[in-house]
Design a protein around this motif. Structure first.
Motif, mmCIF file in Angstrom:
data_model
loop_
_atom_site.group_PDB
_atom_site.id
_atom_site.type_symbol
_atom_site.label_atom_id
_atom_site.label_comp_id
_atom_site.label_asym_id
_atom_site.label_seq_id
_atom_site.Cartn_x
_atom_site.Cartn_y
_atom_site.Cartn_z
ATOM 1 N N HIS A 112 16.426 18.808 30.874
ATOM 2 C CA HIS A 112 17.046 18.117 31.962
ATOM 3 C C HIS A 112 17.104 18.466 33.173
ATOM 4 O O HIS A 112 17.543 17.822 34.048
ATOM 5 C CB HIS A 112 18.651 17.942 31.455
ATOM 6 N N TYR B 177 24.962 14.526 36.720
ATOM 7 C CA TYR B 177 23.813 15.031 35.899
ATOM 8 C C TYR B 177 24.550 16.132 34.548
ATOM 9 O O TYR B 177 24.219 17.196 34.655
ATOM 10 C CB TYR B 177 22.735 16.002 36.569
ATOM 11 N N VAL C 91 15.924 13.548 40.846
ATOM 12 C CA VAL C 91 15.241 13.409 39.631
ATOM 13 C C VAL C 91 13.629 13.308 39.622
ATOM 14 O O VAL C 91 13.290 12.205 40.375
ATOM 15 C CB VAL C 91 15.981 12.585 38.721
ATOM 16 N N GLU D 254 9.620 13.023 35.593
ATOM 17 C CA GLU D 254 9.866 13.616 34.064
ATOM 18 C C GLU D 254 11.250 13.238 33.751
ATOM 19 O O GLU D 254 11.734 13.540 32.687
ATOM 20 C CB GLU D 254 9.551 14.677 33.902
ATOM 21 N N GLY D 255 12.227 12.755 34.763
ATOM 22 C CA GLY D 255 13.552 12.609 34.297
ATOM 23 C C GLY D 255 14.339 14.040 34.351
ATOM 24 O O GLY D 255 15.624 14.027 33.951
ATOM 25 N N LYS D 256 13.713 15.026 35.179
ATOM 26 C CA LYS D 256 14.544 16.331 35.503
ATOM 27 C C LYS D 256 15.145 16.248 36.763
ATOM 28 O O LYS D 256 14.522 16.033 37.728
ATOM 29 C CB LYS D 256 13.604 17.289 35.054
#
Length: 645
Positions: free
Chosen positions: A179, A357, A142, A145-147
């Motif tokens: 995401h 996820y 991840v 940026e949290g993706k």
């Protein structure tokens, strides 16, 4: 210790084009001392003739002696039992890999392979596999940026265009996922896709539904979240050779290419040829007269061009249309003509991705559904995207005009109905496990995770879910298709012969030659109708007396008695057999309207052997299906006779 690259390698492969490709790859990794063999028997002959071989690389499915029989023979010979053996096979199902190792192979490499894959497989075969270095920490999956970074595998077919459109949207800024980030990995064939999924090299894949089901049956942790498309495959026939009635003869005793054993293409081709009255299948399992062989999709047109004994292939587009455009093939049918709205490829993710996820999987599913719906709305742009996504290196020569034709065909591929219907997968599983005897039954409720598709597909999901109450998405149209294609036409030329007062006919294309009586060498412990073997130009051919086979009284042989050499279905493809008849009279042209079904009594011949009764001016002639003259066990026994010599 490094492997001596000067060692002699025995390369065993029946397909000439594939053999050339493999020899070239061996040269690229430094091995140039290569002896070629066309099948297992040829390999045995070369070894027994004194070839000092340091490594055997063999295909699996071959006529005369296949790769499994070859390695088993090697392991039973004191002189050769320690030669490293590498099975190079297109059979990607897990069962075959296990069988190869159990049979004595030192390793298995999936065709087509890259130089690096072959090098690694050779090192493993010699026991020089290096210990895996600890995986380098690539940083968090991840981003800051949290993706989550998703890696998706695919191959070069239009079935996977929705993934290409999504990739194009992300690359051009039209879509910016919240995401996930996306990396697509284009692979040369299906086996590497399976391997990447199993090893977690990728997080998910666009993959053949039966192949994904096979992985799941061997406890690879994955789930199906979406259909990748519906329809979209094509069957083509080789332009080499005459395509005339009876059409079955065009395909009989020839190779037919499929992209993977665990594929809808294998299933549909099996349905097609079975409806023709033929016996399709891979070598070695039972008597077959259409020999299925696995080939990499992008190489199929070249294989067909180089091999006049190959009748055709069934594969995803645009491979078939490209072969037609190149003048190599003619269109036979679209897959939707057999099963309307059939699934083929599916979207799967590994369990850990779904568990950790789910928001990324949901967003990815949403965008694939959106991309799929957009494809037919702007075919010009979709064709341009397809060219860049499927052929970025310009290696297969795709053109936008060709892709536009494929995408525009109303009976062609469908991208806007992707909700996974369990009933469709049950149809595939039931046919392949119970009719074809391949694969294993799985719990589809555990394999399919519809949560993501239910949200992404909206009203489409409602319609698809309504179909799940015991109804598949589209109709299997076998009877309609059979009539339309005239699959069981009995029209054609027949060689007429006599047994007593009865006239019989066999298809002229099954007849290799007619000879007079010659010395027959008797063999013990064979069926009563089996007279022995003849040596015809150094080829040993089993011979049977057709009178005795039909339960008639024996008759003294005379100057009119002859032996018809025919080609019949064998365990590894076609084989030659002699049939003794009272006399041969003529070759006749028979029209469909002259043939009636055989009565249920009165012919004295097993009904399963009879194609029909031809009413000709010379008299009623019983038309025989030469491949049904013997049961499978009898064919196996005759095949064993040939191997004795």
């Amino acid at each position: 210790m490094a492997i001596d690259t000067s060692i002699k390698i025995l390369l065993v492969e029946d397909a000439g084009t594939m053999r050339k490709m493999e020899a070239k790859i061996l040269g690229q990794v430094g091995f140039n001392n290569i002896v070629e063999a066309v099948d297992g028997q040829d390999a045995v002959a070369k070894l027994e003739a004194g070839e000092e071989v340091g490594l055997v690389i063999s295909d699996w499915s071959m006529p005369n002696m296949d790769g499994l029989e070859l390695v088993q023979w090697l392991r039973g010979q004191e002189k050769f039992n320690d030669i490293p053996f590498l099975m190079a096979t297109g059979h990607g199902d897990k069962e075959y890999v296990a069988k190869a190792i159990e049979g004595g192979a030192n390793g298995v490499v999936a065709k087509p392979f890259t130089p690096a894959e072959l090098q690694s497989a050779i090192e493993k075969a010699f026991g020089l596999e290096q210990e895996e270095a600890p995986k380098v920490d690539e940083g968090p999956k991840v981003s800051s940026e949290g993706k989550v970074h998703l890696k998706l595998a695919h191959i070069q077919i239009t079935d996977h265009l929705a993934l290409g459109v999504l990739k194009h949207w992300i690359d051009t800024g039209r879509e910016t996922p919240v995401h996930f980030t996306l990396e697509t990995k284009c692979m040369g064939s299906w086996n590497p896709v399976q391997g990447a999924l199993e090893s977690s090299e990728v997080d998910g894949a666009f993959i053949l539904a039966p192949a994904a089901m096979d992985l799941f049956s061997y406890d690879v942790p994955l789930k199906l979240v979406l259909f990748a498309h519906r329809n979209g495959s094509i069957c083509v026939r080789n332009r080499q050779g005459k395509y005339i009635k009876p059409y079955q003869q065009f395909f009989k005793h020839k190779t037919f290419y499929i992209p993977h054993k665990m594929s809808i293409h294998n299933m549909l081709a099996h349905m097609y040829f079975t409806q023709m009255g033929l016996k399709p299948g891979v070598a070695g399992k039972e008597a077959v007269n259409v020999l299925f062989d696995v080939a990499p999709p992008v190489a199929m047109p070249q294989f067909l061009k180089d091999n006049p004994e190959a009748s055709g292939f069934l594969v995803a587009e645009p491979i078939g249309s490209r072969a037609i455009a190149a003048g190599i093939a003619e269109k036979q049918f679209l897959s939707s003509e057999i099963w309307e709205q059939h699934p083929c490829c599916v979207v799967v993710f590994r369990d850990e991705i779904i568990d950790q996820y789910p928001e990324a999987v949901q967003e990815f599913t949403d965008l694939v559904v959106k991309a799929g719906r957009s494809i037919k709305q702007d075919i010009d742009q979709s064709a341009q995207i397809a060219v860049h996504f499927l052929d970025p290196e310009k290696s297969i020569g795709l053109e936008p005009a060709l892709l536009k034709n494929v995408l525009s065909d109303p009976a062609g591929i469908v991208y806007d109905d992707l909700y996974p219907v369990k009933e469709d997968l049950e149809t595939i599983q039931d046919y392949m496990v119970n009719k074809m005897e391949i694969g294993r039954t799985i719990d589809l409720n555990t394999f399919i995770d519809t949560r993501f598709a239910a949200k992404a597909c909206g009203s489409d999901a409602d319609r698809s879910a309504a179909r799940e109450g015991g109804q598949r998405s589209g109709a299997l149209k076998l009877e309609e298709f059979k009539e339309k294609q005239q699959l069981t036409s009995r029209e054609g030329k027949y060689l007429v012969f006599s047994l007593g007062s009865e006239r019989y006919g066999i298809g002229i294309l099954d007849v290799k030659e007619i000879i007079g009586l010659m010395e027959i060498h008797e063999l013990p412990h064979m069926p009563s109708f089996f007279k022995g073997v003849i040596n015809l130009r150094d080829r040993v051919i089993p011979v049977m007396d057709l009178r005795l086979k039909f339960g008639m009284e024996s008759a003294a042989y005379n100057e009119r008695t002859c032996i018809i050499i025919v080609e019949i279905s064998g365990v590894r493809g076609s084989t030659l057999t002699g049939i003794i008849v009272d006399s041969v009279s003529e070759v006749v042209n028979v029209k469909d309207d002259q043939v009636e079904d055989a009565p249920s009594f009165g012919t004295g011949v097993d009904q399963n052997m009879i194609l029909g009764m031809a009413k000709l001016k010379e008299g009623v002639t019983i038309l025989l299906d030469i491949d049904r003259l013997m049961h499978t066990q009898e064919v196996v026994e005759l095949g064993a006779v040939e191997e004795m010599f």
